[in-house]
Design a protein around this motif. Structure first.
Motif, PDB file in Angstrom:
ATOM      1  N   MET A  43     -45.140 -31.777 -78.539  1.00 12.20           N
ATOM      2  CA  MET A  43     -44.428 -32.813 -77.783  1.00 12.20           C
ATOM      3  C   MET A  43     -43.291 -32.170 -76.992  1.00 12.20           C
ATOM      4  O   MET A  43     -42.135 -32.253 -77.366  1.00 12.20           O
ATOM      5  N   ASN A  44     -43.647 -31.514 -75.914  1.00 17.70           N
ATOM      6  CA  ASN A  44     -42.607 -30.850 -75.140  1.00 17.70           C
ATOM      7  C   ASN A  44     -42.720 -31.136 -73.662  1.00 17.70           C
ATOM      8  O   ASN A  44     -42.273 -30.350 -72.834  1.00 17.70           O
ATOM      9  N   ALA A  45     -43.319 -32.281 -73.289  1.00 18.12           N
ATOM     10  CA  ALA A  45     -43.421 -32.647 -71.886  1.00 18.12           C
ATOM     11  C   ALA A  45     -42.033 -32.903 -71.317  1.00 18.12           C
ATOM     12  O   ALA A  45     -41.212 -33.597 -71.922  1.00 18.12           O
ATOM     13  N   SER A  46     -41.763 -32.328 -70.146  1.00 18.25           N
ATOM     14  CA  SER A  46     -40.450 -32.489 -69.530  1.00 18.25           C
ATOM     15  C   SER A  46     -40.290 -33.902 -68.991  1.00 18.25           C
ATOM     16  O   SER A  46     -41.238 -34.483 -68.453  1.00 18.25           O
ATOM     17  N   PRO A  47     -39.094 -34.476 -69.099  1.00 19.36           N
ATOM     18  CA  PRO A  47     -38.857 -35.788 -68.499  1.00 19.36           C
ATOM     19  C   PRO A  47     -38.837 -35.666 -66.981  1.00 19.36           C
ATOM     20  O   PRO A  47     -38.631 -34.575 -66.442  1.00 19.36           O
ATOM     21  N   PRO A  48     -39.025 -36.758 -66.275  1.00 19.61           N
ATOM     22  CA  PRO A  48     -38.989 -36.704 -64.807  1.00 19.61           C
ATOM     23  C   PRO A  48     -37.587 -36.388 -64.308  1.00 19.61           C
ATOM     24  O   PRO A  48     -36.593 -36.720 -64.967  1.00 19.61           O
ATOM     25  N   TYR A  49     -37.511 -35.743 -63.155  1.00 22.37           N
ATOM     26  CA  TYR A  49     -36.194 -35.535 -62.546  1.00 22.37           C
ATOM     27  C   TYR A  49     -35.812 -36.797 -61.778  1.00 22.37           C
ATOM     28  O   TYR A  49     -36.506 -37.209 -60.850  1.00 22.37           O
ATOM     29  N   LEU A  50     -34.697 -37.402 -62.174  1.00 20.41           N
ATOM     30  CA  LEU A  50     -34.229 -38.641 -61.557  1.00 20.41           C
ATOM     31  C   LEU A  50     -33.000 -38.434 -60.684  1.00 20.41           C
ATOM     32  O   LEU A  50     -32.771 -39.212 -59.759  1.00 20.41           O
ATOM     33  N   GLY A  51     -32.179 -37.422 -61.009  1.00 21.89           N
ATOM     34  CA  GLY A  51     -30.983 -37.188 -60.218  1.00 21.89           C
ATOM     35  C   GLY A  51     -29.722 -37.265 -61.059  1.00 21.89           C
ATOM     36  O   GLY A  51     -29.624 -36.644 -62.113  1.00 21.89           O
ATOM     37  N   PHE A  52     -28.754 -38.078 -60.578  1.00 23.64           N
ATOM     38  CA  PHE A  52     -27.408 -38.096 -61.157  1.00 23.64           C
ATOM     39  C   PHE A  52     -27.118 -39.470 -61.766  1.00 23.64           C
ATOM     40  O   PHE A  52     -27.318 -40.500 -61.124  1.00 23.64           O
ATOM     41  N   GLY A  53     -26.657 -39.466 -63.021  1.00 25.56           N
ATOM     42  CA  GLY A  53     -26.472 -40.716 -63.742  1.00 25.56           C
ATOM     43  C   GLY A  53     -25.118 -40.848 -64.392  1.00 25.56           C
ATOM     44  O   GLY A  53     -24.272 -39.950 -64.337  1.00 25.56           O
ATOM     45  N   LEU A  54     -24.938 -41.984 -65.040  1.00 29.27           N
ATOM     46  CA  LEU A  54     -23.708 -42.294 -65.784  1.00 29.27           C
ATOM     47  C   LEU A  54     -24.073 -42.799 -67.172  1.00 29.27           C
ATOM     48  O   LEU A  54     -25.133 -43.392 -67.368  1.00 29.27           O
ATOM     49  N   GLY A  55     -23.148 -42.593 -68.112  1.00 22.95           N
ATOM     50  CA  GLY A  55     -23.269 -43.238 -69.403  1.00 22.95           C
ATOM     51  C   GLY A  55     -22.911 -44.709 -69.260  1.00 22.95           C
ATOM     52  O   GLY A  55     -21.846 -45.047 -68.744  1.00 22.95           O
ATOM     53  N   LEU A  56     -23.819 -45.595 -69.675  1.00 24.75           N
ATOM     54  CA  LEU A  56     -23.592 -47.034 -69.544  1.00 24.75           C
ATOM     55  C   LEU A  56     -22.735 -47.525 -70.705  1.00 24.75           C
ATOM     56  O   LEU A  56     -23.158 -47.464 -71.863  1.00 24.75           O
ATOM     57  N   ARG A  57     -21.540 -48.013 -70.401  1.00 25.26           N
ATOM     58  CA  ARG A  57     -20.624 -48.535 -71.409  1.00 25.26           C
ATOM     59  C   ARG A  57     -20.301 -49.984 -71.089  1.00 25.26           C
ATOM     60  O   ARG A  57     -20.336 -50.403 -69.928  1.00 25.26           O
ATOM     61  N   THR A  58     -19.958 -50.761 -72.124  1.00 29.33           N
ATOM     62  CA  THR A  58     -19.797 -52.212 -71.962  1.00 29.33           C
ATOM     63  C   THR A  58     -18.779 -52.573 -70.881  1.00 29.33           C
ATOM     64  O   THR A  58     -18.954 -53.567 -70.173  1.00 29.33           O
ATOM     65  N   CYS A  59     -17.726 -51.779 -70.737  1.00 25.59           N
ATOM     66  CA  CYS A  59     -16.678 -52.120 -69.780  1.00 25.59           C
ATOM     67  C   CYS A  59     -17.148 -52.013 -68.330  1.00 25.59           C
ATOM     68  O   CYS A  59     -16.461 -52.492 -67.410  1.00 25.59           O
ATOM     69  N   TYR A  60     -18.318 -51.389 -68.122  1.00 26.81           N
ATOM     70  CA  TYR A  60     -18.825 -51.228 -66.763  1.00 26.81           C
ATOM     71  C   TYR A  60     -20.035 -52.119 -66.461  1.00 26.81           C
ATOM     72  O   TYR A  60     -20.609 -52.025 -65.369  1.00 26.81           O
ATOM     73  N   PHE A  61     -20.426 -52.971 -67.403  1.00 29.11           N
ATOM     74  CA  PHE A  61     -21.579 -53.836 -67.183  1.00 29.11           C
ATOM     75  C   PHE A  61     -21.447 -54.642 -65.886  1.00 29.11           C
ATOM     76  O   PHE A  61     -22.338 -54.646 -65.039  1.00 29.11           O
ATOM     77  N   GLU A  62     -20.327 -55.358 -65.743  1.00 33.97           N
ATOM     78  CA  GLU A  62     -20.148 -56.237 -64.591  1.00 33.97           C
ATOM     79  C   GLU A  62     -20.084 -55.449 -63.295  1.00 33.97           C
ATOM     80  O   GLU A  62     -20.642 -55.869 -62.278  1.00 33.97           O
ATOM     81  N   ASP A  63     -19.396 -54.301 -63.317  1.00 33.52           N
ATOM     82  CA  ASP A  63     -19.297 -53.482 -62.108  1.00 33.52           C
ATOM     83  C   ASP A  63     -20.682 -53.092 -61.609  1.00 33.52           C
ATOM     84  O   ASP A  63     -20.964 -53.140 -60.404  1.00 33.52           O
TER      85      ASP A  63
END
Length: 278
Positions: A1-21
């Motif tokens: 089980m070593n298939a590489s994940p797809p390259y998506l780019g640049f992300g953020l950690g999703l935290r509750t304080c940023y849900f609405e934003d």
């Protein structure tokens, strides 16, 4: 089980304080990472928002409680909850930490490094196999910051990771800040660490902040990414094919615009080839 994940780019950690934003502004983010354990419940605020957000953004899952390096029994109750959550979220990939945090009924609530020995390596490979077979998904493992070493260790941390990749096919979430923290605390060259990890073994990168106490630094993830970590990331990225990269913040949350500015700085410092996920 070593298939590489797809390259998506640049992300953020999703935290509750940023849900609405995120829901209201639909910012230019390529993907989001959730803390797996926050979604073990059946409903409530986290799911209310995540169900909306994941319609627009790809999601990755990042756990903090697997304790895969523990010598205690594997917690299949935990893994069952994780598997149910995976089925509901349908993440692009899942990850946790290369560490132990619990032993029996004791939970340190911290991410503790392993001794880097052949025995620990064999133990980790076997537990990773069992966990991945149960989840029916590969698990990406993150390097943790450390503040101690073991007399028993027979190899460096990066040699241990390389051996784990060779023997199991495991891929890694390289936290550049954690490498910097450990390098400062233990007196090794952070680039020696990063350059030693096979390029094909790196599935994701975290960028985060820390607290500097002079004689030592602590991985707090409650500060902006510092200049030294930005420089380390920029230098490292030049020799790498595109790698999913994100800003991680876990406390002392700034306005959402400030976090987006850090994300855009990561985009600017990465090679041009990283800035196209199509």
């Amino acid at each position: 089980m070593n298939a590489s994940p797809p390259y998506l780019g640049f992300g953020l950690g999703l935290r509750t304080c940023y849900f609405e934003d995120i829901i209201q502004t639909q910012p230019d983010i390529d993907w989001l990472e959730i803390i797996s354990e926050n979604y073990f419940v059946d409903g409530g605020k986290p799911w209310h928002y995540l169900d909306q957000i994941k319609e627009r953004y790809p999601i990755a899952m990042h756990g903090v409680s697997m304790s895969i390096g523990s010598t205690g029994e594997i917690n299949f109750d935990y893994l069952s909850k994780l598997k149910r959550t995976i089925h509901r979220v349908d993440p692009k990939w899942i990850s946790d930490h290369l560490c132990f945090s619990s032993l029996g009924d004791f939970n340190s609530h911290d991410l503790l490094p392993l001794p880097y020995t052949e025995e620990a390596l064999a133990h980790l490979c076997e537990r990773l196999r069992i966990v991945q077979d149960f989840l029916e998904r590969p698990v990406i493992l993150e390097n943790v910051s450390s503040y101690l070493t073991y007399h028993q260790s027979q190899m460096t941390e990066w040699d241990f990771l390389c051996a784990l990749h060779r023997q199991s096919g495991c891929q890694f979430l390289l936290d550049i800040n954690n490498v910097y923290v450990s390098a400062r605390n233990h007196g090794f060259d952070a680039m020696d660490y990063l350059n030693a990890i096979p390029k094909q073994a790196v599935a994701q990168v975290h960028l985060a902040g820390h607290s500097d106490f002079g004689s030592h630094i602590v991985d707090t993830h409650d500060q902006p990414v510092c200049d030294a970590v930005w420089q380390l990331f920029q230098c490292y990225a030049q020799s790498m094919p595109p790698v999913n990269t994100m800003i991680e913040r876990d406390d002392n949350f700034p306005p959402f615009e400030t976090l987006m500015a850090e994300l855009n700085q990561a985009r600017t410092l990465a090679p041009r080839s990283w800035r196209s996920n199509g």
